[in-house]
Scaffold this motif. Sequence first.
Motif, PDB file in Angstrom:
ATOM      1  N   LEU A 102       0.826  -1.205   0.000  1.00 62.60           N
ATOM      2  CA  LEU A 102       0.000   0.000   0.000  1.00 62.60           C
ATOM      3  C   LEU A 102       0.860   1.253   0.000  1.00 62.60           C
ATOM      4  O   LEU A 102       1.846   1.344   0.719  1.00 62.60           O
ATOM      5  N   GLU A 103       0.450   2.211  -0.812  1.00 65.38           N
ATOM      6  CA  GLU A 103       1.136   3.507  -0.865  1.00 65.38           C
ATOM      7  C   GLU A 103       0.091   4.597  -0.716  1.00 65.38           C
ATOM      8  O   GLU A 103      -0.951   4.568  -1.379  1.00 65.38           O
ATOM      9  N   GLY A 104       0.354   5.558   0.170  1.00 63.22           N
ATOM     10  CA  GLY A 104      -0.542   6.677   0.371  1.00 63.22           C
ATOM     11  C   GLY A 104      -0.267   7.785  -0.627  1.00 63.22           C
ATOM     12  O   GLY A 104       0.884   8.119  -0.888  1.00 63.22           O
ATOM     13  N   ILE A 105      -1.332   8.344  -1.179  1.00 65.03           N
ATOM     14  CA  ILE A 105      -1.233   9.437  -2.142  1.00 65.03           C
ATOM     15  C   ILE A 105      -2.076  10.590  -1.623  1.00 65.03           C
ATOM     16  O   ILE A 105      -3.233  10.398  -1.248  1.00 65.03           O
ATOM     17  N   LYS A 106      -1.489  11.789  -1.635  1.00 64.72           N
ATOM     18  CA  LYS A 106      -2.219  13.003  -1.265  1.00 64.72           C
ATOM     19  C   LYS A 106      -2.267  13.917  -2.483  1.00 64.72           C
ATOM     20  O   LYS A 106      -1.320  13.953  -3.269  1.00 64.72           O
ATOM     21  N   LEU A 107      -3.350  14.664  -2.614  1.00 66.94           N
ATOM     22  CA  LEU A 107      -3.458  15.606  -3.719  1.00 66.94           C
ATOM     23  C   LEU A 107      -2.532  16.798  -3.528  1.00 66.94           C
ATOM     24  O   LEU A 107      -2.122  17.422  -4.497  1.00 66.94           O
ATOM     25  N   SER A 108      -2.217  17.112  -2.270  1.00 73.23           N
ATOM     26  CA  SER A 108      -1.262  18.170  -1.942  1.00 73.23           C
ATOM     27  C   SER A 108      -0.678  17.866  -0.570  1.00 73.23           C
ATOM     28  O   SER A 108      -1.233  17.061   0.179  1.00 73.23           O
ATOM     29  N   GLU A 109       0.419  18.504  -0.238  1.00 69.05           N
ATOM     30  CA  GLU A 109       1.063  18.287   1.061  1.00 69.05           C
ATOM     31  C   GLU A 109       0.119  18.564   2.222  1.00 69.05           C
ATOM     32  O   GLU A 109       0.145  17.870   3.228  1.00 69.05           O
ATOM     33  N   SER A 110      -0.728  19.585   2.078  1.00 66.45           N
ATOM     34  CA  SER A 110      -1.604  19.987   3.183  1.00 66.45           C
ATOM     35  C   SER A 110      -2.966  19.281   3.159  1.00 66.45           C
ATOM     36  O   SER A 110      -3.795  19.526   4.027  1.00 66.45           O
ATOM     37  N   ALA A 111      -3.197  18.426   2.192  1.00 69.67           N
ATOM     38  CA  ALA A 111      -4.497  17.747   2.089  1.00 69.67           C
ATOM     39  C   ALA A 111      -4.746  16.874   3.320  1.00 69.67           C
ATOM     40  O   ALA A 111      -3.854  16.141   3.747  1.00 69.67           O
ATOM     41  N   PRO A 112      -5.958  16.918   3.884  1.00 71.01           N
ATOM     42  CA  PRO A 112      -6.271  16.086   5.046  1.00 71.01           C
ATOM     43  C   PRO A 112      -6.571  14.636   4.675  1.00 71.01           C
ATOM     44  O   PRO A 112      -6.673  13.784   5.547  1.00 71.01           O
TER      45      PRO A 112
END
Length: 175
Positions: free
Chosen positions: A74-84
């Motif tokens: 599993l790899e976590g992906i965020k749309l931006s650094e500050s995305a919750p």
Amino acid sequence: MIERSASCVCGRVQLKAVGEPILGAVCCCSDCQAGGRLIEALPNAAAIRDGFGGTPYLIYRDDRFACVAGAEALEGIKLSESAPTTRYVATCCNSGMYLKHGPGWWTSVYRARFSGDPPPVEVRNKVASLPPGVTLPGDIPSYRGFPLKLIRRLLAARLAMWMARSAPGEGARVP
């Protein structure tokens, strides 16, 4: 108690959910649309969005959800650094698996990952974020924002989790 299994397309990552979901919902917010497009653009990725651009989820309490095999993929992906919100993808086959909204006490599992006949979706939320010209069917209620039904059920789930932790040996925690 009902147990449901979910997995990535190749089967390496296995998830388990216990009990009924808090809610089955299609999220149409701009972040879920963007996150869905991002995941679906990965090589050989399976679809997670519906034909209208929304993302169907089954929402579970954190204590009723677990990755039981393949967590290392599993790899976590965020749309931006500050995305919750962090979306988790199985890197073995680029399957979108679930998302976590921090600091929430729930996990939204992509409905497409469940085997068998998963519970139906009950609502569409944040439909105001869909592109102009999208016409939704009238099969389930659609809300411009987040429906009160979702907020009430999330709060009830939080209370139930708190009460289960307060009573030793109680609750349906996933091992």
